[in-house]
Write an enzyme that holds these catalytic residues in place. Structure first.
Site, PDB file in Angstrom:
ATOM      1  N   ARG A   1       6.532  -9.107  16.644  1.00  0.00           N
ATOM      2  CA  ARG A   1       7.276  -8.002  16.035  1.00  0.00           C
ATOM      3  C   ARG A   1       6.697  -6.693  16.554  1.00  0.00           C
ATOM      4  NH1 ARG A   1       6.442  -4.612  11.443  1.00  0.00           N
ATOM      5  NH2 ARG A   1       8.139  -4.507   9.908  1.00  0.00           N
TER       6      ARG A   1
ATOM      7  N   HIS B   1       0.858  -1.193   0.000  1.00  0.00           N
ATOM      8  CA  HIS B   1       0.000   0.000   0.000  1.00  0.00           C
ATOM      9  C   HIS B   1       0.887   1.233   0.000  1.00  0.00           C
ATOM     10  CE1 HIS B   1       1.195  -0.553   4.175  1.00  0.00           C
ATOM     11  NE2 HIS B   1       0.896   0.717   4.383  1.00  0.00           N
TER      12      HIS B   1
ATOM     13  N   HIS C   1       4.744   0.010  -0.137  1.00  0.00           N
ATOM     14  CA  HIS C   1       5.467  -0.821   0.830  1.00  0.00           C
ATOM     15  C   HIS C   1       4.511  -1.777   1.524  1.00  0.00           C
ATOM     16  CE1 HIS C   1       4.006   2.732   2.986  1.00  0.00           C
ATOM     17  NE2 HIS C   1       3.879   1.938   4.041  1.00  0.00           N
TER      18      HIS C   1
ATOM     19  N   ASP D   1       0.871   5.321   1.870  1.00  0.00           N
ATOM     20  CA  ASP D   1       0.303   5.882   3.094  1.00  0.00           C
ATOM     21  C   ASP D   1      -0.611   7.087   2.876  1.00  0.00           C
ATOM     22  OD1 ASP D   1       1.428   3.982   4.694  1.00  0.00           O
ATOM     23  OD2 ASP D   1       3.180   5.171   5.250  1.00  0.00           O
TER      24      ASP D   1
END
Length: 631
Positions: free
Chosen positions: A585, A503, A575, A505
């Site tokens: 994570r 996508h 990204h 941002d």
């Protein structure tokens, strides 16, 4: 998702052109909610056919009546009204001959919007799924998703269809694709593969289909019009004024055809420079072997962008090599008007307008502000623009403290509208904002020292990004999020999805169109993004940059404590995150804006809390300052 009460229309309508598509649609929806999926498919497919055939019939009838009753050169008031009335009578007869009583049938605006949004295909994919016809369900789901790319559930359904036995890539077709856009997209793919002969054939086909669609769109504009800003109940104007208003709306509608034909389904903005781009691609593809056609295409492009430097240079080159001049193509039956409208649409749709932030001459490489921060990779190393990878933003001790904080303060679904698994069903997402963390600190549920560390670390990241990208104005927080994603045990075998799909941002990524649409629901005001990682002891979870095709990976970043990736938020930096297949994570995710109107409200409140705490500490509670009031 139908609004309003549905009426019982008696026996099921026949699924043909003689049956209005809204009645078939209504019957199909009622059949669906009665779990009669075979009847749902019969009626819904009939509704779609009826809708398509009615549109085609309107176009044919209007074009025929325009040809039979043209406005000729001897124009007068009486002649004008005579043509208008004859055209109207011709159209009424043509429609009645072709579709019978349906010519008088009025369709509600709600149904019109449902068909525009492709809602029937949502019902169809569910019905085909119940009937165990996954190939047809996949086609219906794909068709719906093209116009509703923000529909998370449908995206997940498509991923599941891909894993079903018997479902092939060729089953994922857009049943409503517009021929001119399909040919253009296919041509671009061949062009990118340097198959110039194949690309030329498809670009030429796309132009033929474009002008067919343009004629059809303008024909549909000849019908009844909505009178903008007029209340029909209080509309009291003379006949000439009414006629004038009508034809003004018709001209506006025809003007919008240019925008409509360049707009992908589900998008609000047209593909920039759409029609001229055909001639740009063609001039280069023809350059590989047919210079006369290349010159003609280049001259046609200049009709839309007179004096554009790179194309003017190409024209001069072709003329010199050929030793002769050429003529531009006839771009449509009304060439001059088409060119003028395209220029106007390009002016109003340009991605580099007065109210937009355009990078122009990109400047990067400013000071890193804090001692010990290390530049690992710049934009060139990361194969893109406005990208940076930095290490040692914070210490191992800070990472451990923030991870410990996350175990207490983060909540499942926080920041994701309550959805625990917003991007993949195979991971759990938990998050917390700065203000919430400070509130926990004030209440004693987490150490205030840790809450303040989160606040300070995010400010440290902001200052580094602002300095490195050498911004001339203040970079404001748009959103700050402490977020952890955890692999769900027992759901990691044979995963082929991403932890976070590809996508951008601040725009809606459209890989097929090679575009990123800066329009809602995207956060169009975001300008820069950063991710500060807190650990690396997990499997998978690499951050990746891709080309705008959302497939070609251009750079990969392995998270570790104190590492930060920063980048501009637009379509230049698609990204995503690879699947986290084991462990947890954690990162501090930060989005920034250059527009103070879009500063993060919670951040401003957090600033006031910190200021109150600092004042309270300095004055040893000499004044009655309660930071809880800010919370």
């Amino acid at each position: 998702s139908q609004s309003g009460q549905r009426m019982d229309h008696g026996k099921p309508p026949a699924a043909g052109l003689s049956s209005p598509h809204d009645l078939l649609y209504d019957h199909a929806v009622r059949a669906f909610y009665n779990s009669d999926y075979e009847e749902t498919v019969r009626a819904m497919e009939g509704a779609l056919r009826s809708h398509s055939q009615l549109r085609s019939t309107k176009v044919r009838c209007r074009l025929r009546c325009q040809d039979q009753h043209p406005f000729d050169g001897t124009f007068s008031d009486l002649r004008f009204f005579d043509v208008v009335l004859r055209r109207s009578a011709c159209l009424d007869k043509c429609m009645e001959d072709k579709v019978g009583a349906q010519s008088l049938h009025k369709v509600s605006e709600d149904v019109v919007q449902d068909f525009t949004r492709r809602i029937p295909y949502n019902f169809l994919q569910l019905a085909y799924q119940k009937l165990k016809q996954p190939e047809k369900a996949a086609a219906a789901a794909h068709t719906y998703f093209q116009a509703n790319p923000e529909h998370v559930e449908m995206g997940q359904n498509l991923e599941q269809y891909k894993d079903l036995e018997g479902v092939r890539e060729q089953h994922f077709v857009d049943r409503e694709v517009r021929p001119h856009q399909r040919s253009f997209m296919d041509a671009v793919r061949l062009y990118d593969k340097e198959d110039y002969e194949g690309a030329i054939s498809l670009f030429e086909e796309a132009l033929v289909e474009y002008f067919k669609a343009d004629v059809a769109c303008r024909a549909l504009c000849q019908g009844p019009q909505k009178f903008e800003d007029h209340d029909h109940l209080s509309y009291r104007y003379s006949l000439l004024e009414v006629v004038s208003d009508h034809f003004t709306q018709v001209l506006h509608c025809e003007h919008e055809c240019v925008r409509d034909l360049a707009t992908r389904p589900g998008r609000l903005s047209p593909m920039e420079n759409y029609l001229p781009l055909h001639y740009d691609y063609l001039q280069f593809a023809y350059f590989k072997g047919l210079l006369e056609e290349a010159l003609q295409s280049a001259l046609t492009y200049l009709l839309f962008h007179d004096g554009e430097e790179f194309m003017t240079e190409n024209v001069d080159f072709y003329r010199e090599v050929l030793g002769q001049d050429g003529e531009p193509r006839e771009v449509s039956p009304y060439s001059t008007l088409t060119v003028i409208i395209h220029k106007e649409v390009a002016r109003t749709s340009s991605s580099c307008c007065a109210d937009c932030k355009c990078f122009g001459m990109i400047r990067v490489g400013g000071p890193l502000v804090f001692e010990g921060v290390q530049l690992v990779q710049n934009s060139g190393d990361l194969n893109g623009t406005q990208r940076v990878l930095l290490d040692h933003i914070i210490s191992e001790q800070d990472c451990a403290e923030l991870r410990s904080l996350a175990q207490t303060v983060t909540m499942a679904g926080d920041g994701y509208k309550g959805r625990t698994s917003p991007h993949t069903p195979n991971e759990k997402f938990e998050g917390a904002t700065v203000l919430k963390t400070l509130q926990y600190g004030y209440e004693g549920r987490v150490p205030m020292k840790s809450a303040r560390l989160f606040y300070n670390v995010s400010e440290r990241a902001r200052r580094i990004i602002e300095s490195y990208f050498m911004l001339n104005s203040t970079l404001h927080f748009s959103y700050t999020h402490l977020v952890c994603r955890t692999a769900i045990t027992g759901q990691q075998d044979h995963r082929n999805d991403l932890s976070h799909p590809i996508h951008a941002d601040n725009c809606l990524l459209d890989p097929d169109a090679h575009e990123c649409w800066k329009e809602p629901p995207a956060y169009t005001y975001r300008d820069y993004s950063a991710l500060l990682y807190l650990n690396g002891d997990f499997d998978g979870g690499e951050f990746i940059f891709t080309e705008i095709d959302a497939k070609t990976v251009t750079a990969s970043v392995k998270p570790k404590c104190g590492r930060m990736v920063g980048f501009s938020s637009g379509g230049e930096n698609p990204h995503g995150v690879k699947a986290v297949t084991s462990g947890q994570r954690c990162a501090v995710a930060l989005w920034f804006t250059l527009d103070p109107l879009f500063r993060e409200l919670e951040r401003l409140q957090a600033d006031e809390v910190i200021q109150a705490l600092d004042t309270q500490s300095v004055l040893s509670q000499s004044f009655s300052i309660n930071p809880r009031d800010e919370l």
